[in-house]
Design a protein around this motif. Structure first.
Motif, PDB file in Angstrom:
ATOM      1  N   GLU A  24       6.257  -3.930   5.458  1.00 19.78           N
ATOM      2  CA  GLU A  24       4.951  -4.500   5.783  1.00 19.78           C
ATOM      3  C   GLU A  24       3.952  -4.169   4.686  1.00 19.78           C
ATOM      4  OE1 GLU A  24       1.479  -3.692   9.198  1.00 19.78           O
ATOM      5  OE2 GLU A  24       3.390  -2.627   9.294  1.00 19.78           O
ATOM      6  N   TYR A  74      -7.022  -5.841  11.327  1.00 14.94           N
ATOM      7  CA  TYR A  74      -5.670  -5.516  10.875  1.00 14.94           C
ATOM      8  C   TYR A  74      -4.996  -6.804  10.406  1.00 14.94           C
ATOM      9  CZ  TYR A  74      -1.249  -2.834  10.996  1.00 14.94           C
ATOM     10  OH  TYR A  74      -0.086  -2.156  10.686  1.00 14.94           O
ATOM     11  N   VAL A 110      -0.270  -4.058   4.661  1.00 15.94           N
ATOM     12  CA  VAL A 110      -1.373  -4.141   5.615  1.00 15.94           C
ATOM     13  C   VAL A 110      -2.705  -3.840   4.941  1.00 15.94           C
ATOM     14  CG1 VAL A 110      -0.984  -1.748   6.368  1.00 15.94           C
ATOM     15  CG2 VAL A 110      -2.289  -3.303   7.819  1.00 15.94           C
ATOM     16  N   ALA A 115      -1.835  -8.284   8.185  1.00 16.52           N
ATOM     17  CA  ALA A 115      -0.558  -7.801   7.670  1.00 16.52           C
ATOM     18  C   ALA A 115       0.449  -8.926   7.522  1.00 16.52           C
ATOM     19  CB  ALA A 115       0.008  -6.727   8.598  1.00 16.52           C
ATOM     20  N   ALA A 144       5.308   0.605   5.944  1.00 12.68           N
ATOM     21  CA  ALA A 144       4.090  -0.181   5.758  1.00 12.68           C
ATOM     22  C   ALA A 144       3.359   0.325   4.521  1.00 12.68           C
ATOM     23  CB  ALA A 144       3.200  -0.075   6.989  1.00 12.68           C
ATOM     24  N   HIS A 177      -6.399  -2.961   6.414  1.00 13.21           N
ATOM     25  CA  HIS A 177      -7.027  -2.567   7.678  1.00 13.21           C
ATOM     26  C   HIS A 177      -8.438  -3.098   7.843  1.00 13.21           C
ATOM     27  CE1 HIS A 177      -3.925   0.084   9.288  1.00 13.21           C
ATOM     28  NE2 HIS A 177      -3.686   0.442   8.039  1.00 13.21           N
TER      29      HIS A 177
END
Length: 142
Positions: free
Chosen positions: A124, A110, A126, A112, A74, A128
């Motif tokens: 991934e 979150y 992402v 993603a 990620a 946050h």
């Protein structure tokens, strides 16, 4: 949900992926790193790298002739638009959809997207959500 305090920096020093087709992987990672504003670090005979990710062929000494298994990596994005750009760049450069950009239930905010790279690794990007950071990044020189 309680407030979370995350310390990001040097938990992982580096990760090596050993791939079947270095050119396909390099095209894929160059495009997704460009989308999330991570510069490529360098290339050499049978490998390339960016930040903490090292990608090589099975012929490299460290690979010992074996491909790595399927991994989940990620990458941090600065905002939702960067997640969206990552997803589009990945699909345009050999990635396969593994979860379109959107909110996930992991914690509030979150956001993603998930793609499979040319070797089937689950990659991934992402974001946050809005957060206070003590610094934009950790800079290490040596």
């Amino acid at each position: 949900m309680e407030t979370q305090e995350l310390h990001r920096g040097r938990l992982i020093d580096h990760i090596q992926l050993v791939v079947r087709d270095l050119a396909a992987s390099q095209a894929f990672y160059t495009a997704v790193f460009d989308a999330i504003k991570v510069p490529m670090g360098g290339t050499g005979e049978g490998y390339f790298w960016a930040d903490e990710l090292f990608v090589s062929t099975a012929d490299s000494a460290a690979a010992q002739g074996h491909l790595t298994g399927r991994h989940h990596l990620a990458f941090q994005a600065q905002d939702r638009a960067m997640v969206d750009a990552f997803y589009q760049a990945a699909l345009a450069h050999g990635g396969k959809d593994n979860g379109a950009p959107g909110e996930r239930p992991y914690h509030p905010g979150y956001y993603a997207a998930f793609v499979l790279d040319p070797d089937g690794n689950n990659i991934e990007a992402v974001f946050h959500g809005e957060a206070n950071r003590s610094a934009a990044s950790v800079k290490v020189t040596f």
